[in-house]
Design a protein around this motif. Structure first.
Motif, PDB file in Angstrom:
ATOM      1  N   ILE A 187      46.318  12.768  36.737  1.00  0.00           N
ATOM      2  CA  ILE A 187      45.607  12.417  35.579  1.00  0.00           C
ATOM      3  C   ILE A 187      44.650  13.445  35.179  1.00  0.00           C
ATOM      4  CG2 ILE A 187      44.749  10.584  33.937  1.00  0.00           C
ATOM      5  CD1 ILE A 187      46.301   8.719  35.332  1.00  0.00           C
ATOM      6  N   ALA A 188      43.634  13.194  36.274  1.00  0.00           N
ATOM      7  CA  ALA A 188      42.393  14.095  36.162  1.00  0.00           C
ATOM      8  C   ALA A 188      42.841  15.777  35.858  1.00  0.00           C
ATOM      9  CB  ALA A 188      41.617  14.086  37.214  1.00  0.00           C
ATOM     10  N   VAL A 189      43.546  16.138  36.632  1.00  0.00           N
ATOM     11  CA  VAL A 189      44.261  17.546  36.512  1.00  0.00           C
ATOM     12  C   VAL A 189      44.928  17.774  35.201  1.00  0.00           C
ATOM     13  CG1 VAL A 189      45.843  19.396  37.766  1.00  0.00           C
ATOM     14  CG2 VAL A 189      44.417  17.790  39.125  1.00  0.00           C
TER      15      VAL A 189
ATOM     16  N   THR B 162      42.692  20.124  28.140  1.00  0.00           N
ATOM     17  CA  THR B 162      41.529  20.425  27.497  1.00  0.00           C
ATOM     18  C   THR B 162      40.737  21.903  27.811  1.00  0.00           C
ATOM     19  OG1 THR B 162      40.290  19.092  29.394  1.00  0.00           O
ATOM     20  CG2 THR B 162      40.944  17.797  27.394  1.00  0.00           C
ATOM     21  N   ASN B 163      41.219  22.513  28.695  1.00  0.00           N
ATOM     22  CA  ASN B 163      40.729  23.793  29.107  1.00  0.00           C
ATOM     23  C   ASN B 163      41.182  24.770  27.961  1.00  0.00           C
ATOM     24  OD1 ASN B 163      39.656  26.027  30.132  1.00  0.00           O
ATOM     25  ND2 ASN B 163      40.972  26.008  32.086  1.00  0.00           N
ATOM     26  N   LYS B 164      39.977  25.423  27.314  1.00  0.00           N
ATOM     27  CA  LYS B 164      40.234  26.268  26.218  1.00  0.00           C
ATOM     28  C   LYS B 164      40.511  27.618  26.575  1.00  0.00           C
ATOM     29  CE  LYS B 164      39.274  22.752  23.459  1.00  0.00           C
ATOM     30  NZ  LYS B 164      40.102  22.189  22.859  1.00  0.00           N
ATOM     31  N   LYS B 165      40.509  27.858  27.965  1.00  0.00           N
ATOM     32  CA  LYS B 165      40.862  29.098  28.430  1.00  0.00           C
ATOM     33  C   LYS B 165      42.170  29.591  28.204  1.00  0.00           C
ATOM     34  CE  LYS B 165      36.876  29.594  31.697  1.00  0.00           C
ATOM     35  NZ  LYS B 165      36.788  29.590  33.305  1.00  0.00           N
TER      36      LYS B 165
ATOM     37  N   PRO C 290      48.643  27.864  35.267  1.00  0.00           N
ATOM     38  CA  PRO C 290      49.197  26.580  36.033  1.00  0.00           C
ATOM     39  C   PRO C 290      49.377  26.697  37.738  1.00  0.00           C
ATOM     40  CG  PRO C 290      50.441  27.474  34.181  1.00  0.00           C
ATOM     41  CD  PRO C 290      49.561  28.434  34.676  1.00  0.00           C
ATOM     42  N   PHE C 291      49.712  27.688  38.213  1.00  0.00           N
ATOM     43  CA  PHE C 291      49.718  27.976  39.437  1.00  0.00           C
ATOM     44  C   PHE C 291      48.331  27.528  40.154  1.00  0.00           C
ATOM     45  CE2 PHE C 291      49.674  30.380  43.441  1.00  0.00           C
ATOM     46  CZ  PHE C 291      50.840  29.889  44.129  1.00  0.00           C
ATOM     47  N   ILE C 292      47.295  28.082  39.830  1.00  0.00           N
ATOM     48  CA  ILE C 292      46.177  27.522  40.437  1.00  0.00           C
ATOM     49  C   ILE C 292      45.802  26.078  40.273  1.00  0.00           C
ATOM     50  CG2 ILE C 292      43.702  27.804  40.205  1.00  0.00           C
ATOM     51  CD1 ILE C 292      44.919  30.236  41.100  1.00  0.00           C
ATOM     52  N   TYR C 293      46.091  25.234  39.153  1.00  0.00           N
ATOM     53  CA  TYR C 293      46.366  23.841  39.061  1.00  0.00           C
ATOM     54  C   TYR C 293      46.940  23.266  40.384  1.00  0.00           C
ATOM     55  CZ  TYR C 293      43.401  24.096  34.689  1.00  0.00           C
ATOM     56  OH  TYR C 293      42.327  24.105  33.602  1.00  0.00           O
TER      57      TYR C 293
ATOM     58  N   VAL D 150      47.401  20.317  45.389  1.00  0.00           N
ATOM     59  CA  VAL D 150      47.913  19.982  46.476  1.00  0.00           C
ATOM     60  C   VAL D 150      46.853  20.062  47.569  1.00  0.00           C
ATOM     61  CG1 VAL D 150      49.196  21.328  48.580  1.00  0.00           C
ATOM     62  CG2 VAL D 150      49.919  21.175  46.169  1.00  0.00           C
ATOM     63  N   VAL D 151      45.826  20.991  47.449  1.00  0.00           N
ATOM     64  CA  VAL D 151      44.624  20.979  48.407  1.00  0.00           C
ATOM     65  C   VAL D 151      43.884  19.333  48.273  1.00  0.00           C
ATOM     66  CG1 VAL D 151      42.339  21.570  49.025  1.00  0.00           C
ATOM     67  CG2 VAL D 151      44.100  23.274  48.247  1.00  0.00           C
ATOM     68  N   MET D 152      43.851  18.699  47.145  1.00  0.00           N
ATOM     69  CA  MET D 152      43.013  17.673  46.937  1.00  0.00           C
ATOM     70  C   MET D 152      43.805  16.454  47.673  1.00  0.00           C
ATOM     71  SD  MET D 152      41.719  18.013  42.837  1.00  0.00           S
ATOM     72  CE  MET D 152      40.987  16.468  42.985  1.00  0.00           C
ATOM     73  N   ILE D 153      45.152  16.415  47.430  1.00  0.00           N
ATOM     74  CA  ILE D 153      46.066  15.610  47.956  1.00  0.00           C
ATOM     75  C   ILE D 153      46.191  15.649  49.557  1.00  0.00           C
ATOM     76  CG2 ILE D 153      48.515  14.547  48.458  1.00  0.00           C
ATOM     77  CD1 ILE D 153      48.988  15.671  45.450  1.00  0.00           C
ATOM     78  N   GLY D 154      45.996  16.788  49.914  1.00  0.00           N
ATOM     79  CA  GLY D 154      45.924  17.008  51.640  1.00  0.00           C
ATOM     80  C   GLY D 154      44.492  16.509  51.919  1.00  0.00           C
TER      81      GLY D 154
END
Length: 424
Positions: free
Chosen positions: A219-221, A227-230, A235-238, A243-247
């Motif tokens: 949900i946070a991602v 909301t990211n205005k850039k 999407p690949f970075i997200y 994946v890193v956070m889940i790991g």
């Protein structure tokens, strides 16, 4: 020419910040009063009795006075010129512990000389701050390249690795506050956010089932992506970050069970409210809260603390010295002490901002960061907001290494600050 140089030297002495010195002296004096109360035996002896803790602290305070005079007498350029030498000496002192160090409570972080101890990690903080300030001032890095980032982090991560091998988690953690200094000088902010998020995920993984945490991460991602205005958001970075956070979440149990020592797990369990025996694992924290809470608004009075006199709080003259303030001086006394520390932090930051050159400014940030981190962690662990670790309260806790090391750190900055009248 001689007259001009003499007047310049006079102006340096007259520009020493006496307000900071006054706060320092007041904190040292109040610290000694609490050490005296916390260590006073049934039959009081002379305050100069070296057989008593308060007598030894008087000796350390006395040694600090000529040291201060020497620090303020040395040419300010000396500290920047020999920063690398100080750093190398500090690293060698940490390495020497693995050969000559004395193991106390499972940690080999002390040298012992004729009944007195020396903890080199306390002095390495100053050496590290000097070298970090020298590097940034001379190289003027933008921290946009990995090389610059690696050098900036490497300056304090090298001693951190040596300290972790002692092992001394508390002292090693204090060095992490230098990330704030790097951030102030242009270091990428995502390093700080990564550390902050990792700490939150670590404790969440201990409290909740992984599935709930993974849903929260997703949900946070998604919210951040929307909301990211850039325009060039990737999407690949997200996906990689997710994946890193889940790991990381799934690695917490392994780290907790296989990496942390039993006493470290006990301290975390006490913090997060797990089922622990408050008469064993939670004893220190429980007694600390009782002592502080029993002081109410104005305290029980100097030398009148029943918890203090009864010796219920372990290590009360060192890491738990603030409990004496809470019991004998009450809420009002705690606010006075906290106010003095906060005033000192802001005064150092104010002086740092007034510097005309980068080296004293950055070193001032390092001093403020180290002092604040010690203060924040020490007080937080006494009231259950932080795991119990061996972090003394600057200028307040008993110990020659702590007092002299913090004195050196502070008065080098005051010397650099007093010299700004000669900087152009």
């Amino acid at each position: 020419m001689v007259k001009t140089k003499h007047l310049a030297n006079q102006s340096v002495i007259s520009n020493v910040d006496w307000l900071t010195i006054f706060i320092y002296a007041l904190l040292v004096f109040l610290g000694w009063l609490n050490i005296y109360s916390a260590s006073l035996p049934d039959e009081a002896t002379s305050i100069f009795d070296l057989g008593q803790i308060y007598g030894k602290q008087i000796l350390f305070i006395g040694l600090s006075i000529p040291l201060i005079i020497v620090l303020l007498s040395i040419d300010a350029k000396f500290y920047e010129k020999y920063a690398v030498v100080f750093y190398c000496i500090g690293i060698l002192s940490l390495l020497g512990l693995f050969v000559f160090g004395k193991s106390i409570k499972g940690q080999t972080n002390w040298y012992q000389f004729a009944g007195f101890g020396l903890q080199p990690s306390e002095f390495v903080k100053t050496a590290t701050a000097l070298l970090l300030a020298k590097y940034i001032a001379e190289a003027q890095p933008t921290f946009e390249t990995l090389k610059e980032q690696a050098i900036g982090m490497g300056i304090f991560m090298f001693p951190v690795l040596l300290i972790l091998m002692q092992p001394d988690m508390g002292s090693a953690m204090i060095f992490m506050t230098l990330f704030l200094v790097l951030y102030r000088e242009g270091f990428p902010g995502w390093y700080l956010w990564t550390g902050f998020v990792a700490i939150i995920l670590f404790f969440l993984a201990l409290l909740f089932e992984p599935l709930f945490i993974l849903i929260g991460i997703a949900i946070a991602v998604i919210i951040h992506f929307i909301t990211n205005k850039k325009i060039n958001r990737n999407p690949f970075i997200y996906l990689i970050v997710t994946v890193v956070m889940i790991g990381f979440v799934y690695s917490v149990d392994y780290v907790y069970d296989s990496v942390l020592e039993p006493h470290q797990k006990d301290r975390i369990n006490v913090l997060i409210g797990e089922d622990v025996d408050m008469k064993k694992e939670g004893y220190n924290l429980n007694q600390s809260k009782i002592a502080i809470g029993s002081g109410n608004w104005t305290g029980k009075g100097f030398l009148e603390g029943t918890q203090t006199k009864g010796g219920f709080v372990p290590e009360q003259h060192t890491d738990y010295i603030f409990t004496t303030v809470g019991e004998e001086w009450g809420f009002a006394g705690c606010m006075v002490v906290i106010g003095l520390f906060v005033t000192l932090f802001f005064r150092i930051l104010y002086l740092a901002e007034q510097q005309k050159t980068a080296f004293p400014r950055i070193y001032g940030y390092c001093v403020a960061a180290f002092l604040f981190m010690h203060f924040f962690v020490n007080v937080s662990m006494l009231i259950g907001l932080f795991p119990t670790i061996g972090v003394p309260l600057p200028f307040f806790s008993y110990g020659g290494s702590s007092l002299i090391a913090f004195t050196i750190m502070l008065f080098i900055f005051l010397k650099l600050d007093s010299n700004k009248v000669n900087e152009w």
